[in-house]
Write an enzyme that holds these catalytic residues in place. Structure first.
Site, PDB file in Angstrom:
ATOM      1  N   LYS A   1     -31.653 -48.535 -49.660  1.00 48.23           N
ATOM      2  CA  LYS A   1     -31.545 -47.256 -50.209  1.00 48.23           C
ATOM      3  C   LYS A   1     -32.761 -46.811 -51.086  1.00 48.23           C
ATOM      4  O   LYS A   1     -33.389 -45.745 -51.113  1.00 48.23           O
ATOM      5  CB  LYS A   1     -30.363 -47.334 -51.228  1.00 48.23           C
ATOM      6  CG  LYS A   1     -29.867 -45.993 -51.979  1.00 48.23           C
ATOM      7  CD  LYS A   1     -28.462 -46.052 -52.478  1.00 48.23           C
ATOM      8  CE  LYS A   1     -28.602 -44.841 -53.401  1.00 48.23           C
ATOM      9  NZ  LYS A   1     -27.300 -44.944 -54.256  1.00 48.23           N
TER      10      LYS A   1
ATOM     11  N   GLU B   1     -36.462 -58.268 -52.431  1.00 49.50           N
ATOM     12  CA  GLU B   1     -36.059 -59.189 -51.269  1.00 49.50           C
ATOM     13  C   GLU B   1     -36.537 -58.345 -49.932  1.00 49.50           C
ATOM     14  O   GLU B   1     -37.182 -59.175 -48.987  1.00 49.50           O
ATOM     15  CB  GLU B   1     -34.859 -59.443 -51.202  1.00 49.50           C
ATOM     16  CG  GLU B   1     -34.241 -60.444 -52.251  1.00 49.50           C
ATOM     17  CD  GLU B   1     -33.645 -59.763 -53.490  1.00 49.50           C
ATOM     18  OE1 GLU B   1     -34.199 -58.583 -53.757  1.00 49.50           O
ATOM     19  OE2 GLU B   1     -33.103 -60.486 -54.529  1.00 49.50           O
TER      20      GLU B   1
ATOM     21  N   GLY C   1     -24.954 -48.202 -52.685  1.00 53.70           N
ATOM     22  CA  GLY C   1     -25.156 -49.020 -51.759  1.00 53.70           C
ATOM     23  C   GLY C   1     -24.081 -49.847 -51.075  1.00 53.70           C
ATOM     24  O   GLY C   1     -24.031 -49.965 -49.848  1.00 53.70           O
ATOM     25  N   ARG C   2     -23.143 -50.104 -51.791  1.00 58.58           N
ATOM     26  CA  ARG C   2     -22.008 -51.026 -51.306  1.00 58.58           C
ATOM     27  C   ARG C   2     -21.032 -50.098 -50.379  1.00 58.58           C
ATOM     28  O   ARG C   2     -19.975 -50.413 -50.077  1.00 58.58           O
ATOM     29  CB  ARG C   2     -21.460 -51.517 -52.321  1.00 58.58           C
ATOM     30  CG  ARG C   2     -20.981 -50.729 -53.601  1.00 58.58           C
ATOM     31  CD  ARG C   2     -20.358 -51.469 -54.845  1.00 58.58           C
ATOM     32  NE  ARG C   2     -20.190 -50.971 -56.132  1.00 58.58           N
ATOM     33  CZ  ARG C   2     -21.383 -50.639 -56.880  1.00 58.58           C
ATOM     34  NH1 ARG C   2     -22.364 -50.814 -56.566  1.00 58.58           N
ATOM     35  NH2 ARG C   2     -20.854 -49.950 -57.966  1.00 58.58           N
TER      36      ARG C   2
ATOM     37  N   GLU D   1     -18.860 -55.734 -57.360  1.00 59.12           N
ATOM     38  CA  GLU D   1     -20.053 -54.815 -58.009  1.00 59.12           C
ATOM     39  C   GLU D   1     -19.481 -53.660 -58.582  1.00 59.12           C
ATOM     40  O   GLU D   1     -19.975 -53.003 -59.366  1.00 59.12           O
ATOM     41  CB  GLU D   1     -20.982 -54.606 -56.961  1.00 59.12           C
ATOM     42  CG  GLU D   1     -22.466 -54.347 -57.468  1.00 59.12           C
ATOM     43  CD  GLU D   1     -23.652 -54.121 -56.315  1.00 59.12           C
ATOM     44  OE1 GLU D   1     -24.300 -55.206 -56.254  1.00 59.12           O
ATOM     45  OE2 GLU D   1     -23.837 -53.342 -55.845  1.00 59.12           O
TER      46      GLU D   1
ATOM     47  N   HIS E   1      -7.150 -75.575 -44.024  1.00 58.16           N
ATOM     48  CA  HIS E   1      -7.525 -76.832 -43.866  1.00 58.16           C
ATOM     49  C   HIS E   1      -8.530 -77.178 -44.813  1.00 58.16           C
ATOM     50  O   HIS E   1      -9.353 -78.155 -44.730  1.00 58.16           O
ATOM     51  CB  HIS E   1      -8.144 -77.308 -42.468  1.00 58.16           C
ATOM     52  CG  HIS E   1      -7.074 -77.184 -41.467  1.00 58.16           C
ATOM     53  ND1 HIS E   1      -6.051 -78.271 -41.127  1.00 58.16           N
ATOM     54  CD2 HIS E   1      -6.481 -75.997 -40.937  1.00 58.16           C
ATOM     55  CE1 HIS E   1      -5.097 -77.887 -40.489  1.00 58.16           C
ATOM     56  NE2 HIS E   1      -5.447 -76.522 -39.952  1.00 58.16           N
TER      57      HIS E   1
ATOM     58  N   LYS F   1     -32.962 -59.361 -61.744  1.00 55.22           N
ATOM     59  CA  LYS F   1     -34.084 -58.775 -60.988  1.00 55.22           C
ATOM     60  C   LYS F   1     -35.479 -58.783 -61.993  1.00 55.22           C
ATOM     61  O   LYS F   1     -36.428 -59.268 -61.630  1.00 55.22           O
ATOM     62  CB  LYS F   1     -33.881 -57.547 -60.644  1.00 55.22           C
ATOM     63  CG  LYS F   1     -32.979 -57.322 -59.387  1.00 55.22           C
ATOM     64  CD  LYS F   1     -33.180 -56.036 -59.082  1.00 55.22           C
ATOM     65  CE  LYS F   1     -31.872 -55.377 -58.041  1.00 55.22           C
ATOM     66  NZ  LYS F   1     -31.926 -53.955 -58.069  1.00 55.22           N
TER      67      LYS F   1
HETATM   68  O1  F6P Z   1     -27.378 -55.498 -55.954  1.00 51.37           O
HETATM   69  C1  F6P Z   1     -27.794 -54.424 -56.303  1.00 51.37           C
HETATM   70  C2  F6P Z   1     -28.210 -53.320 -55.329  1.00 51.37           C
HETATM   71  O2  F6P Z   1     -28.532 -52.147 -55.880  1.00 51.37           O
HETATM   72  C3  F6P Z   1     -26.893 -52.943 -54.605  1.00 51.37           C
HETATM   73  O3  F6P Z   1     -26.014 -52.088 -55.114  1.00 51.37           O
HETATM   74  C4  F6P Z   1     -27.382 -52.543 -53.207  1.00 51.37           C
HETATM   75  O4  F6P Z   1     -26.630 -52.568 -52.151  1.00 51.37           O
HETATM   76  C5  F6P Z   1     -28.636 -53.793 -53.102  1.00 51.37           C
HETATM   77  O5  F6P Z   1     -28.983 -53.666 -54.309  1.00 51.37           O
HETATM   78  C6  F6P Z   1     -29.694 -53.220 -52.083  1.00 51.37           C
HETATM   79  O6  F6P Z   1     -30.311 -52.080 -52.758  1.00 51.37           O
HETATM   80  P1  F6P Z   1     -31.204 -51.195 -51.691  1.00 51.37           P
HETATM   81  O7  F6P Z   1     -30.509 -50.699 -50.610  1.00 51.37           O
HETATM   82  O8  F6P Z   1     -32.015 -50.117 -52.769  1.00 51.37           O
HETATM   83  O9  F6P Z   1     -32.517 -51.962 -51.385  1.00 51.37           O
END
Ligand code: F6P
Length: 562
Positions: free
Chosen positions: A211, A217, A285-286, A371, A402, A526
């Site tokens: 987003k 990452e 995002g979620r 979240e 199990h 972060k």
């Molecule tokens: O974990 C925090 C967060 O902002 C989530 O809400 C989001 O889904 C994720 O990081 C990834 O963010 P982006 O889509 O901006 O890379």
């Protein structure tokens, strides 16, 4: 009612009334509730679209439900719901609208954010996604050397990974079986390494899902993937970085697409914004996998199935928006969670799908729920004095049986659970595997029964069990469950299920008066990670590092031989 200026939850008469009701019920027993109310099994069920929801095995009476609905009314759940659907900025800490429901609205709908109807843009992106997905699926979209795409690698994290990855697994039976799909999220290089090791760069498409397009990452993995592509194509495609195209130019254009709200960062990364699929800041995002973030999924299942899934979401959106409180499934499920979390001190909630295809479903719900509702200040910034979101956990049911079901049955904790199952296995299962489906579902029903009704000491004795073993073989029962059944796990049913949980989470956040749409809690880690990294790599002095972490950093460098 507007959340601003409302009374504190624990001072509301409706809250106090629920507390008094809970005290009056004492330790309600499901055996007694069923004995007193023989028609309970039929009465406590709801139908939403294709979902049959049985909530008879809950520690509730008609009065409980009435009081819970009164709490929902007093806390303004429907007012906030309507404000969300209207596009008001109910995400107060970020000043944003919350309009994931617009992502699945029909083209004729008018839904405004900042005075602009967002629906045409939503449908324009869906059409662009469909054109692209069809080209990849048919082999018309080729890589830099002219070969067809055989593998799609989605790189994203959190909502930009969990949704498409979960839905891809869930709808495996609907996927293009000649295409390989991989989902990379972890900044641990092992994730990308394992995903790429047997792929051919000339036939690989990277879908970079972020987003913000700043998530470390994702950008780190995307950068490594670009290097892998350019190195791999070097010989065959004549595009090695040394050959001139610094960021891979044309090769990147054929092998990288971006899903983002941030065109500037996408371009800065070197992806042509022609190959960018847009979404907007009013999509959390979620809550995003039915936006452009679902592109990998759409390539896998095809635009038609993707649209069926959106229709499933929309069906439950409309149900949530219009159904009366007594029949409103997300409202009911949200309120049941409040009943246990706030009045029985339940700390967690298990989601136990009886479907191999839903192997990532609970992990997806963890982000959605935890979240959203893992908050401890209310919308006005005051500390809450009541429990908020539960720990959500679980894996497919039979495997869990199990492993951790022992604790569900005979442990000391109250853990409400959802059991989810389907009447029919997927279409392309071999006949001899189809026969296993009844056994799978027999397990679901048996667990629901055992959790609810247990086994009394007398029942154990009647089986001739030695007296000293009776306590060990007794099952207290009385563990509440909701059972959700559908005919089959189709794209539409998946959309219905996700929307059901999205709105359940919404209801709980509304009652608790928290902002379910921000996620400030992930920020600190972060920031600190960025600060600590130079200490690991170069031994740099990091101001403000606590003594314990500083010692760990020193030990890490020593173990790494630095
Ligand atoms: O974990 C925090 C967060 O902002 C989530 O809400 C989001 O889904 C994720 O990081 C990834 O963010 P982006 O889509 O901006 O890379």
């Amino acid at each position: 009612m507007n959340a601003e200026g409302r009374s504190r939850l624990d001072q509301m008469p409706e809250w106090t009334a629920l507390g008094a009701h809970r005290a009056q019920l004492g330790e309600p027993q499901l055996r007694d509730l069923f004995a007193q109310e023989p028609e309970r099994a039929g009465r406590y069920t709801l139908r939403v679209g294709d979902l049959h929801i049985d909530y008879s095995k809950h520690l509730i009476t008609e009065e409980t439900l009435l009081l819970l609905r009164e709490l929902a009314a007093a806390t303004g759940v429907t007012g906030l719901r309507d404000a969300m659907f209207r596009g008001e900025k109910i995400n107060v800490t970020e000043g944003r609208s919350v309009l994931h429901t617009a992502l699945r609205a029909p083209g004729s709908a008018v839904i405004e954010a900042d005075g602009q109807n967002v629906v045409p843009a939503v449908h324009a992106v869906l059409t662009k996604m469909a054109t692209f997905a069809d080209r990849v699926r048919s082999g018309d979209w080729t890589g830099h050397t002219g070969r067809c795409i055989k593998a799609v690698v989605n790189i994203g994290i959190g909502g930009s990974d969990l949704g498409p990855a979960m839905a891809y697994e869930a709808l495996r039976a609907y996927t293009h079986r000649d295409l390989e799909f991989r989902f990379v999220s972890n900044v641990d290089g092992a994730d990308l390494h394992e995903a790429l090791r047997d792929l051919d760069p000339a036939e690989t498409l990277f879908v970079i899902a972020s987003k913000t397009f700043t998530t470390i990452e994702t950008i780190t993995n995307a950068t490594a993937a670009r290097a892998w592509l350019l190195d791999g194509l070097g010989a065959e495609g004549g595009t090695s970085r040394s050959s001139g195209a610094e960021s891979g130019g044309e090769a990147v254009a054929k092998h990288f697409v971006a899903l983002s709200t941030n065109a500037e960062k996408v371009a800065a990364f070197g992806i042509d914004t022609v190959n960018m699929f847009e979404f907007w800041d009013w999509v959390g995002g979620r809550y995003s996998y039915d936006s452009a973030i679902g592109l990998s999924l759409m390539i896998a299942i095809g635009p038609e199935h993707f649209r069926e899934m959106l229709a499933g979401f929309h069906l439950v959106d409309e149900h949530f928006r219009t159904a009366p409180a007594e029949e409103n499934a997300p409202l009911l499920l949200g309120l049941l969670g409040i009943w246990y979390g706030n009045f029985f001190d339940a700390q967690s909630h298990a989601v136990l799908p009886y479907s191999h295809y839903l192997s990532k479903f609970t992990a997806y719900l963890q982000q959605l729920d935890m979240e959203s509702n893992g908050k401890s200040v209310d919308r006005e910034g005051r500390p809450v004095r009541w429990q908020t979101g539960p720990v959500v956990w679980g894996t497919p049911g039979t495997n869990g049986q199990h492993a951790y079901y022992q604790l569900l049955h005979q442990g000391t904790k109250m853990i409400p659970a959802d059991l989810i199952g389907f009447a029919r296995p997927v279409d392309d299962l071999e006949p001899r595997l189809v026969a296993q489906h009844d056994l799978l579902m027999a397990n679901l029903f048996a667990q629901g029964q055992a959790l609810a009704f247990g086994k009394t000491p007398d029942e154990v004795r009647a089986e001739g069990v030695a007296e000293e073993l009776v306590p060990h073989r007794t099952f207290r029962g009385n563990h509440p469950t909701t059972t959700i059944l559908a005919t089959e796990l189709s794209p539409s049913v998946l959309g219905q299920l996700i929307a059901l949980y999205e709105h359940k989470v919404f209801v709980q956040g509304a009652v608790w008066n928290i902002d379910s749409f921000d996620q400030w809690g992930v920020e600190l880690g972060k920031v600190l990670a960025r600060r600590v990294e130079p200490a690991l790599t170069d031994g740099a002095e990091v101001p403000g590092l606590d003594a314990s972490t500083a010692a760990l950093v020193t030990k890490y460098r020593e173990l790494r031989g630095r």
